[in-house]
Design a protein around this motif. Sequence first.
Motif, PDB file in Angstrom:
ATOM      1  N   GLU A   1       0.817  -1.210   0.000  1.00  0.00           N
ATOM      2  CA  GLU A   1       0.000   0.000   0.000  1.00  0.00           C
ATOM      3  C   GLU A   1       0.854   1.265   0.000  1.00  0.00           C
ATOM      4  O   GLU A   1       0.414   2.323  -0.449  1.00  0.00           O
ATOM      5  N   SER A   2       2.091   1.158   0.496  1.00  0.00           N
ATOM      6  CA  SER A   2       2.944   2.335   0.655  1.00  0.00           C
ATOM      7  C   SER A   2       3.943   2.519  -0.479  1.00  0.00           C
ATOM      8  O   SER A   2       4.550   3.588  -0.587  1.00  0.00           O
ATOM      9  N   ALA A   3       4.147   1.487  -1.302  1.00  0.00           N
ATOM     10  CA  ALA A   3       5.141   1.556  -2.368  1.00  0.00           C
ATOM     11  C   ALA A   3       4.776   2.623  -3.393  1.00  0.00           C
ATOM     12  O   ALA A   3       3.600   2.905  -3.627  1.00  0.00           O
ATOM     13  N   ASP A   4       5.788   3.198  -4.033  1.00  0.00           N
ATOM     14  CA  ASP A   4       5.545   4.287  -4.979  1.00  0.00           C
ATOM     15  C   ASP A   4       4.961   3.804  -6.302  1.00  0.00           C
ATOM     16  O   ASP A   4       4.108   4.455  -6.877  1.00  0.00           O
ATOM     17  N   GLY A   5       5.412   2.653  -6.802  1.00  0.00           N
ATOM     18  CA  GLY A   5       5.018   2.229  -8.136  1.00  0.00           C
ATOM     19  C   GLY A   5       4.352   0.871  -8.177  1.00  0.00           C
ATOM     20  O   GLY A   5       4.340   0.117  -7.193  1.00  0.00           O
ATOM     21  N   ARG A   6       3.785   0.546  -9.349  1.00  0.00           N
ATOM     22  CA  ARG A   6       3.064  -0.711  -9.522  1.00  0.00           C
ATOM     23  C   ARG A   6       3.974  -1.926  -9.358  1.00  0.00           C
ATOM     24  O   ARG A   6       3.575  -2.936  -8.750  1.00  0.00           O
TER      25      ARG A   6
ATOM     26  N   LEU B 219      -4.510  -3.341  -5.943  1.00  0.00           N
ATOM     27  CA  LEU B 219      -4.172  -2.904  -7.296  1.00  0.00           C
ATOM     28  C   LEU B 219      -5.277  -2.039  -7.901  1.00  0.00           C
ATOM     29  O   LEU B 219      -4.994  -1.046  -8.578  1.00  0.00           O
ATOM     30  N   ILE B 220      -6.521  -2.423  -7.666  1.00  0.00           N
ATOM     31  CA  ILE B 220      -7.649  -1.634  -8.191  1.00  0.00           C
ATOM     32  C   ILE B 220      -7.665  -0.250  -7.570  1.00  0.00           C
ATOM     33  O   ILE B 220      -7.833   0.762  -8.270  1.00  0.00           O
ATOM     34  N   ARG B 221      -7.492  -0.189  -6.259  1.00  0.00           N
ATOM     35  CA  ARG B 221      -7.554   1.096  -5.572  1.00  0.00           C
ATOM     36  C   ARG B 221      -6.411   2.018  -5.995  1.00  0.00           C
ATOM     37  O   ARG B 221      -6.603   3.229  -6.162  1.00  0.00           O
ATOM     38  N   ARG B 222      -5.231   1.449  -6.228  1.00  0.00           N
ATOM     39  CA  ARG B 222      -4.060   2.287  -6.491  1.00  0.00           C
ATOM     40  C   ARG B 222      -3.792   2.524  -7.976  1.00  0.00           C
ATOM     41  O   ARG B 222      -3.239   3.554  -8.342  1.00  0.00           O
TER      42      ARG B 222
ATOM     43  N   THR C  47       4.748  -2.520  -5.718  1.00  0.00           N
ATOM     44  CA  THR C  47       3.506  -2.953  -5.069  1.00  0.00           C
ATOM     45  C   THR C  47       3.222  -4.417  -5.347  1.00  0.00           C
ATOM     46  O   THR C  47       2.943  -5.207  -4.431  1.00  0.00           O
ATOM     47  N   THR C  48       3.313  -4.802  -6.610  1.00  0.00           N
ATOM     48  CA  THR C  48       3.046  -6.189  -6.988  1.00  0.00           C
ATOM     49  C   THR C  48       4.055  -7.138  -6.366  1.00  0.00           C
ATOM     50  O   THR C  48       3.708  -8.254  -5.956  1.00  0.00           O
ATOM     51  N   ASP C  49       5.313  -6.714  -6.258  1.00  0.00           N
ATOM     52  CA  ASP C  49       6.341  -7.564  -5.656  1.00  0.00           C
ATOM     53  C   ASP C  49       6.006  -7.882  -4.205  1.00  0.00           C
ATOM     54  O   ASP C  49       6.107  -9.039  -3.765  1.00  0.00           O
ATOM     55  N   TYR C  50       5.587  -6.876  -3.446  1.00  0.00           N
ATOM     56  CA  TYR C  50       5.215  -7.127  -2.044  1.00  0.00           C
ATOM     57  C   TYR C  50       3.978  -8.018  -1.950  1.00  0.00           C
ATOM     58  O   TYR C  50       3.889  -8.898  -1.077  1.00  0.00           O
ATOM     59  N   LEU C  51       3.012  -7.802  -2.830  1.00  0.00           N
ATOM     60  CA  LEU C  51       1.820  -8.656  -2.832  1.00  0.00           C
ATOM     61  C   LEU C  51       2.180 -10.099  -3.141  1.00  0.00           C
ATOM     62  O   LEU C  51       1.654 -11.035  -2.514  1.00  0.00           O
TER      63      LEU C  51
ATOM     64  N   ALA D   9      -1.764  -3.393 -14.327  1.00  0.00           N
ATOM     65  CA  ALA D   9      -2.266  -3.637 -12.979  1.00  0.00           C
ATOM     66  C   ALA D   9      -3.607  -4.351 -13.022  1.00  0.00           C
ATOM     67  O   ALA D   9      -3.872  -5.267 -12.227  1.00  0.00           O
ATOM     68  N   MET D  10      -4.473  -3.965 -13.954  1.00  0.00           N
ATOM     69  CA  MET D  10      -5.770  -4.616 -14.066  1.00  0.00           C
ATOM     70  C   MET D  10      -5.641  -6.059 -14.553  1.00  0.00           C
ATOM     71  O   MET D  10      -6.415  -6.928 -14.152  1.00  0.00           O
TER      72      MET D  10
END
Length: 359
Positions: free
Chosen positions: A117-122, A156-159, A125-129, A166-167
Amino acid sequence: MLKALIPLAISAALSTSVAAQETSFNHAYQKYKDAVESGQPAGQYAKAAYALGVEKFGKDSVNVANLAINYAGTLGVHSKELREQRSELYQRALSIFANDKETSELAKIDPLFGLAESADGRIDTTDYLEQAIEVASKSKDFKLLADLRVNAAQVLIRRFHFKPHAMTQAREYLDKAESYYQSHVANNTLEYVRINLYQAIVHGARGNKNESIERLTNVIKVFDDNLEFDHLLELQARSMLVELYEQKGDRDSATEHSLAIAKMRPWSDDAEQVPIYRVHPKYPISAARWGKEGWVEMQITIDPAGLVEQVTVLDSDGGSKFEREARKAVEQWRYAPKFENGQPVAATTKVRLDFKLGS
């Protein structure tokens, strides 16, 4: 998913100075709990509890990791500074969990989602998920794994709602979760509602309006047939259906859901109605060419179906071209009508549209 409140073991044998420290920590932590339970801002208390917890338990304590997660959860993500502060707290918690041999691997999931949720880029974000999902995969708890995939899609949808990659990733998470839900989760539950709602959002973002409408209709059916209460998910689904039907030119179907939304929402005499479907005004070409900006304030009448039936310009700055484009846009908006004595009624409200270059 984050654990808002944590159990903390307190020793009974304390020196006077430690007892004072204990009292300070307990007071701050209790204030934090009270704020969370009452829905009040809890940031200052979470921060104090975290700082006092570091002194009391030591910086590498699992209790401190949980306090860090609590504190991070109260911080916003609206600025780079806040995101960096959140990330530092979640990284601290993740490091503590990783180094504590008695802590379950599953404890890593909360800070990993927080980092996503805090990462700057997609990509980050995906890596942490993916890391969080890998932890759940090893646990062999397939319900947990399916739920986490839905939560990952939600992040992913929210960010990154308007980013195709991302979709695509969100759709992959949802499809895998749905394959489990279809065999193990009843289709009249909130889990079923959530996955259909997120699938609808993903399909809508990819231009699949009919599939999105079908998914949203499934959500409404669950509430109509099985759940005897109004819910924000139902409100969101009906709002999306209004927009999709308007885009398809099916005003009757849009009206059906506008009326349903109005019945879900209590109105007060001084409440301003908020549009549930908007069309943005076109910027006059001549005004844009000359770098001209402006605004238009209007009074509109909303009929019992939620349609805008009358627009009166009250004031404006910039000239008639701005007024014309503002009027044309607002005439296409849809509202949830007001209800009086159980019946939809016409009502008036005010709207201001600003025309700014670069906005």
